[in-house]
Scaffold this motif. Sequence first.
Motif, short mmCIF file in Angstrom:
data_model
loop_
_atom_site.label_atom_id
_atom_site.label_comp_id
_atom_site.label_asym_id
_atom_site.label_seq_id
_atom_site.Cartn_x
_atom_site.Cartn_y
_atom_site.Cartn_z
N HIS A 27 -38.89 -34.51 -22.39
CA HIS A 27 -38.38 -35.54 -22.74
C HIS A 27 -36.86 -35.11 -23.16
O HIS A 27 -36.04 -35.90 -22.61
N LEU A 28 -36.64 -34.11 -23.81
CA LEU A 28 -35.35 -33.59 -24.06
C LEU A 28 -34.60 -33.33 -22.96
O LEU A 28 -33.32 -33.63 -22.91
N ASN A 29 -35.00 -32.67 -21.92
CA ASN A 29 -34.45 -32.50 -20.65
C ASN A 29 -33.85 -33.75 -20.10
O ASN A 29 -32.86 -33.78 -19.55
N SER A 30 -34.77 -34.57 -20.04
CA SER A 30 -34.44 -36.08 -19.39
C SER A 30 -33.36 -36.79 -19.98
O SER A 30 -32.53 -37.06 -19.48
N VAL A 31 -33.42 -36.67 -21.41
CA VAL A 31 -32.33 -37.21 -22.20
C VAL A 31 -30.93 -36.31 -21.73
O VAL A 31 -29.90 -37.03 -21.78
N GLU A 32 -31.01 -35.09 -21.64
CA GLU A 32 -29.80 -34.43 -21.51
C GLU A 32 -29.46 -34.78 -20.02
O GLU A 32 -28.03 -34.92 -19.97
N MET A 33 -30.07 -35.11 -19.04
CA MET A 33 -29.68 -35.61 -17.88
C MET A 33 -28.89 -36.97 -18.06
O MET A 33 -27.94 -37.02 -17.38
N LEU A 34 -29.54 -37.60 -18.67
CA LEU A 34 -29.10 -39.17 -18.85
C LEU A 34 -27.59 -38.96 -19.68
O LEU A 34 -26.74 -39.86 -19.47
N LEU A 35 -27.48 -37.89 -20.35
CA LEU A 35 -26.22 -37.91 -21.23
C LEU A 35 -25.10 -37.08 -20.27
O LEU A 35 -24.07 -36.97 -20.76
N THR A 36 -25.44 -36.82 -19.18
CA THR A 36 -24.32 -36.12 -18.33
C THR A 36 -24.01 -37.13 -17.21
O THR A 36 -24.63 -37.68 -16.66
N SER A 37 -22.74 -37.03 -17.16
CA SER A 37 -21.96 -37.98 -16.09
C SER A 37 -22.30 -37.46 -14.64
O SER A 37 -22.27 -36.28 -14.52
N ASN A 38 -22.60 -38.42 -13.84
CA ASN A 38 -23.00 -38.17 -12.25
C ASN A 38 -21.37 -37.81 -11.55
O ASN A 38 -21.49 -37.17 -10.73
N ASN A 39 -20.49 -38.28 -12.20
CA ASN A 39 -18.95 -38.19 -11.50
C ASN A 39 -18.61 -36.80 -11.66
O ASN A 39 -18.45 -36.15 -10.54
N ASN A 40 -18.76 -36.00 -12.63
CA ASN A 40 -18.04 -34.83 -12.97
C ASN A 40 -18.88 -33.78 -13.75
O ASN A 40 -18.56 -32.81 -13.84
N GLY A 41 -20.10 -34.17 -14.07
CA GLY A 41 -20.98 -33.18 -14.90
C GLY A 41 -20.63 -32.90 -15.97
O GLY A 41 -21.10 -32.02 -16.90
N THR A 42 -19.83 -33.68 -16.85
CA THR A 42 -19.43 -33.64 -18.29
C THR A 42 -20.15 -34.50 -19.03
O THR A 42 -20.86 -35.50 -18.71
N ASP A 43 -20.18 -34.33 -20.21
CA ASP A 43 -21.13 -35.22 -21.24
C ASP A 43 -20.47 -36.42 -21.46
O ASP A 43 -19.45 -36.73 -21.51
N LYS A 44 -21.26 -37.48 -21.31
CA LYS A 44 -20.77 -38.89 -21.76
C LYS A 44 -20.50 -39.21 -23.02
O LYS A 44 -19.63 -39.87 -23.57
N ASP A 45 -21.09 -38.34 -23.94
CA ASP A 45 -20.82 -38.59 -25.59
C ASP A 45 -21.09 -36.99 -26.19
O ASP A 45 -22.29 -36.47 -26.24
N ASP A 46 -19.85 -36.23 -26.35
CA ASP A 46 -19.86 -34.70 -26.71
C ASP A 46 -20.93 -34.68 -28.19
O ASP A 46 -21.80 -34.04 -28.19
N GLU A 47 -20.69 -35.75 -28.97
CA GLU A 47 -21.49 -35.44 -30.29
C GLU A 47 -22.88 -35.90 -30.21
O GLU A 47 -23.70 -35.09 -30.73
N ILE A 48 -23.24 -36.68 -29.48
CA ILE A 48 -24.85 -37.08 -29.07
C ILE A 48 -25.33 -35.69 -28.36
O ILE A 48 -26.25 -35.52 -28.84
N SER A 49 -24.59 -35.39 -27.26
CA SER A 49 -25.07 -34.15 -26.71
C SER A 49 -25.15 -32.97 -27.46
O SER A 49 -26.17 -32.29 -27.08
#
Length: 78
Positions: A27-49
């Motif tokens: 589940h944590l891996n799934s959340v990690e993937m959801l928090l990663t932008s599809n466009n450039n592979g960066t975190d959508k929110d650094d603090e939450i990540s």
Amino acid sequence: MDDMQSLENVINELKYIEDNNWDNMDHLNSVEMLLTSNNNGTDKDDEISDYFTNLKDIMQEAINTTNNIMSLMGEMEE
């Protein structure tokens, strides 16, 4: 441990904990993937990540500790 029945019961419970640990890690891996932008592979929110990265590290510690305990209990079984 002198009581073999108790030892077996503890080992059985540890197996449930181990399964749960791996489910949590999935589940944590799934959340990690959801928090990663599809466009450039960066975190959508650094603090939450960062929080989830920390939680993942703690979960890995729990997995390692569970494995160590299971090894110890296995040695006691012999």
